[in-house]
Design an enzyme around this catalytic site. Sequence first.
Site, mmCIF file in Angstrom:
data_model
loop_
_atom_site.group_PDB
_atom_site.id
_atom_site.type_symbol
_atom_site.label_atom_id
_atom_site.label_comp_id
_atom_site.label_asym_id
_atom_site.label_seq_id
_atom_site.Cartn_x
_atom_site.Cartn_y
_atom_site.Cartn_z
ATOM 1 N N ASP A 25 -31.102 22.761 12.699
ATOM 2 C CA ASP A 25 -30.694 22.478 14.079
ATOM 3 C C ASP A 25 -29.823 21.235 14.209
ATOM 4 O O ASP A 25 -29.826 20.562 15.243
ATOM 5 C CB ASP A 25 -31.926 22.331 15.003
ATOM 6 C CG ASP A 25 -32.780 23.571 14.990
ATOM 7 O OD1 ASP A 25 -32.231 24.669 14.813
ATOM 8 O OD2 ASP A 25 -34.011 23.440 15.147
ATOM 9 N N LYS A 28 -24.901 22.905 13.265
ATOM 10 C CA LYS A 28 -24.021 23.657 12.354
ATOM 11 C C LYS A 28 -23.160 24.649 13.130
ATOM 12 O O LYS A 28 -21.969 24.804 12.872
ATOM 13 C CB LYS A 28 -24.863 24.422 11.308
ATOM 14 C CG LYS A 28 -25.708 23.525 10.434
ATOM 15 C CD LYS A 28 -26.604 24.334 9.517
ATOM 16 C CE LYS A 28 -27.732 25.072 10.205
ATOM 17 N NZ LYS A 28 -28.756 24.228 10.825
ATOM 18 N N GLY A 29 -23.797 25.334 14.115
ATOM 19 C CA GLY A 29 -23.088 26.376 14.877
ATOM 20 C C GLY A 29 -21.838 25.827 15.539
ATOM 21 O O GLY A 29 -20.773 26.443 15.498
ATOM 22 N N GLY A 52 -30.950 29.742 14.621
ATOM 23 C CA GLY A 52 -30.413 29.809 15.980
ATOM 24 C C GLY A 52 -29.259 28.831 16.026
ATOM 25 O O GLY A 52 -29.471 27.629 15.979
ATOM 26 N N HIS A 53 -28.039 29.347 16.034
ATOM 27 C CA HIS A 53 -26.849 28.498 15.972
ATOM 28 C C HIS A 53 -26.122 28.550 17.310
ATOM 29 O O HIS A 53 -25.646 29.612 17.727
ATOM 30 C CB HIS A 53 -25.928 28.958 14.837
ATOM 31 C CG HIS A 53 -26.553 28.784 13.477
ATOM 32 N ND1 HIS A 53 -25.928 29.126 12.312
ATOM 33 C CD2 HIS A 53 -27.763 28.283 13.107
ATOM 34 C CE1 HIS A 53 -26.722 28.848 11.285
ATOM 35 N NE2 HIS A 53 -27.846 28.346 11.753
ATOM 36 N N GLN A 233 -30.633 26.907 8.509
ATOM 37 C CA GLN A 233 -31.678 25.911 8.228
ATOM 38 C C GLN A 233 -31.042 24.620 7.674
ATOM 39 O O GLN A 233 -29.933 24.304 8.040
ATOM 40 C CB GLN A 233 -32.746 26.473 7.272
ATOM 41 C CG GLN A 233 -33.612 27.574 7.890
ATOM 42 C CD GLN A 233 -32.956 28.942 7.857
ATOM 43 O OE1 GLN A 233 -32.491 29.393 6.834
ATOM 44 N NE2 GLN A 233 -32.929 29.630 8.985
ATOM 45 N N SER A 421 -19.738 14.181 16.810
ATOM 46 C CA SER A 421 -19.892 15.033 17.983
ATOM 47 C C SER A 421 -20.570 14.240 19.090
ATOM 48 O O SER A 421 -21.604 13.606 18.870
ATOM 49 C CB SER A 421 -20.716 16.259 17.585
ATOM 50 O OG SER A 421 -21.071 16.995 18.724
HETATM 51 P P1 GDP Z 1 -27.792 24.630 14.418
HETATM 52 O O1 GDP Z 1 -28.997 25.472 14.154
HETATM 53 O O2 GDP Z 1 -27.581 23.602 13.350
HETATM 54 O O3 GDP Z 1 -26.562 25.426 14.696
HETATM 55 O O4 GDP Z 1 -28.125 23.802 15.739
HETATM 56 P P2 GDP Z 1 -28.787 24.381 17.094
HETATM 57 O O5 GDP Z 1 -27.798 25.175 17.820
HETATM 58 O O6 GDP Z 1 -30.104 25.011 16.795
HETATM 59 O O7 GDP Z 1 -29.160 23.026 17.828
HETATM 60 C C1 GDP Z 1 -28.201 22.071 18.138
HETATM 61 C C2 GDP Z 1 -28.247 21.826 19.652
HETATM 62 O O8 GDP Z 1 -27.559 20.644 19.959
HETATM 63 C C3 GDP Z 1 -27.563 22.928 20.444
HETATM 64 O O9 GDP Z 1 -28.195 23.055 21.674
HETATM 65 C C4 GDP Z 1 -26.149 22.375 20.621
HETATM 66 O O10 GDP Z 1 -25.489 22.904 21.765
HETATM 67 C C5 GDP Z 1 -26.441 20.910 20.808
HETATM 68 N N1 GDP Z 1 -25.412 19.979 20.361
HETATM 69 C C6 GDP Z 1 -24.595 20.034 19.278
HETATM 70 N N2 GDP Z 1 -23.858 18.905 19.180
HETATM 71 C C7 GDP Z 1 -24.236 18.117 20.210
HETATM 72 C C8 GDP Z 1 -23.859 16.801 20.640
HETATM 73 O O11 GDP Z 1 -23.051 16.118 20.027
HETATM 74 N N3 GDP Z 1 -24.478 16.318 21.775
HETATM 75 C C9 GDP Z 1 -25.410 17.036 22.454
HETATM 76 N N4 GDP Z 1 -25.953 16.488 23.528
HETATM 77 N N5 GDP Z 1 -25.774 18.272 22.080
HETATM 78 C C10 GDP Z 1 -25.211 18.794 20.962
HETATM 79 P P1 IMO Z 2 -31.244 26.804 12.003
HETATM 80 O O1 IMO Z 2 -30.342 27.642 11.146
HETATM 81 C C1 IMO Z 2 -35.017 24.632 12.321
HETATM 82 C C2 IMO Z 2 -38.421 26.281 10.101
HETATM 83 C C3 IMO Z 2 -39.602 26.822 10.878
HETATM 84 C C4 IMO Z 2 -40.727 26.490 9.922
HETATM 85 C C5 IMO Z 2 -40.095 26.748 8.555
HETATM 86 C C6 IMO Z 2 -40.418 28.117 7.961
HETATM 87 O O2 IMO Z 2 -31.148 27.092 13.444
HETATM 88 O O3 IMO Z 2 -31.091 25.358 11.655
HETATM 89 P P2 IMO Z 2 -39.489 30.542 8.533
HETATM 90 O O4 IMO Z 2 -39.604 31.377 9.771
HETATM 91 O O5 IMO Z 2 -38.106 30.282 8.095
HETATM 92 O O6 IMO Z 2 -40.347 31.077 7.416
HETATM 93 O O7 IMO Z 2 -40.162 29.133 8.915
HETATM 94 O O8 IMO Z 2 -38.705 26.627 8.748
HETATM 95 N N1 IMO Z 2 -37.104 26.867 10.457
HETATM 96 C C7 IMO Z 2 -36.152 26.213 11.134
HETATM 97 N N2 IMO Z 2 -36.165 24.998 11.715
HETATM 98 N N3 IMO Z 2 -33.892 25.375 12.348
HETATM 99 C C8 IMO Z 2 -33.860 26.578 11.733
HETATM 100 O O9 IMO Z 2 -32.725 27.293 11.596
HETATM 101 C C9 IMO Z 2 -35.040 27.065 11.133
HETATM 102 N N4 IMO Z 2 -35.354 28.220 10.482
HETATM 103 C C10 IMO Z 2 -36.618 28.061 10.065
HETATM 104 O O10 IMO Z 2 -39.744 26.151 12.112
HETATM 105 O O11 IMO Z 2 -41.053 25.121 9.995
HETATM 106 MG MG MG Z 3 -30.757 26.062 15.136
#
Ligand code: GDP
Ligand code: IMO
Ligand code: MG
Length: 438
Positions: A25, A28-29, A52-53, A233, A421
Amino acid sequence: MRFEKISLWRNLMKSLAIVGAQWGDEGKGKFVHLLSERADVICRYQGGNNAGHTVVTGGKKYVFHLIPSGILKKGKICIIGNGVVVNPFALRDEIDMLKANGIDPASRLFVSDRAQLIMPYHIELDTAMEEAAGIGTTKRGIGPAYSFKYARLGIRPCDLGEKDYIDKAVMLALEEVNSSLAGRFKRKSVSKSEVMGKVREYSDILRPYTVNTSKLLSHFISRGKIIIFEGAQGVLLDVDFGSYPYVTSSNPSSGGILTGLGVSPRAVGQVLGVVKAYTTRVGGGPFPTELSDTTGEMIKKRGNEFGASTGRPRRCGWFDAVGVRHSIQVSGIDILAMTKFDVLDKLKSIKVCTHYVIDGKKTDEFPSNASVLERAVSVYEEFEGWDTTAGVKDYDTLPEAAKRYIEALERLLGIQILLLSTGPDEVDTIFRGKLAID
Ligand code: GDP
Ligand code: IMO
Ligand code: MG
């Protein structure tokens, strides 16, 4: 022939791996979407719909679980590689979401015929095992799908149309499933006819997208196309290098690219690690810099730190330079992108963990064992806070204290933070130099 090989090698370097360098999280997305503009092909190499990206563009928010985050950019080819575990129902939902937004991915989305399918019994097993193990998984069947792959009990898109093969494969898988579900967990057993019904549905969903993606990708590479490898991840969740057993069941680190897509080791050019300006973690497991106070609550609220896949609150803490240095080392990260500066705006002071003290000894090594990591006490360096970075698009106009924080992190990590960012939208980005794919 010899010369062709040399030019192939040159072309191979025109690629960028984007990997999470914390516990997922990191944002990356956002960067995959943004940088896809400069690429031709975007590939997922591991994980599944546990990811979840998030992409925020044109006032809209999209969340991708399986489809590469480059799909919103017109004409870009998107590949789901053999290293991914695919739930076809989740894929169908994502395709429908795209279509509802006027984007038809047909003809530019490809799924590997060798990917492993997440079967409904994997999800049941994940749920049952989670109750005992307490890892805090997403309950999407990820761990069992990978376990079945390595136990040679998996089912792949290329198996679905082979009647005798699939009959035997399902029968063998169900012997294992039912001895666990009905035997160990005292749950209802799964019937073969139930599974065969799903096999037919899966087959219908996947047929238009399924190809030999390794062959397709090597075709693109040999023609000099620019490739982005999208990690899911993060390295600290890597099954080999993360905080085992509190990890996911794949290799998010750049090492996963080769086997997860079937490409040459030379296909990976530059490796970009994505980190937050602080740290978050969803699920269980050690987290040395976790903040269980009002600052942690404030970061969670301001950063909207709730999982993009499961909606679970993310645990929040200070930036952990020990963990990120470990990720840089095991994943060959060349440069970093750092997100969410704006979330730290207006804090009086900001801390960074520079090393740990474990059992009275100072160390800068990320421990291999989770109990040892649990005992790690963070040693912090404190930095002066800043007023506003939200929406800033130019490095020079950042507050001086924010620049000092960034430059101190570069010294602690030993690599450049090339991209910054300052908000969720793709426009809220600072470029401090060029990437190898530019
Ligand atoms: P990913 O799994 O690495 O793609 O990240 P996620 O989408 O799960 O979580 C990142 C969250 O942070 C999302 O809600 C993005 O919209 C948000 N985000 C990304 N960059 C920034 C930033 O610079 N500032 C803020 N406030 N939110 C950000
Ligand atoms: P993105 O790509 C954050 C975590 C779960 C749990 C562990 C194992 O959005 O960064 P799993 O269901 O993969 O067997 O769970 O990994 N986990 C993540 N945490 N971002 C993710 O993906 C994750 N995908 C799995 O919360 O701790
Ligand atoms: Mg994510």
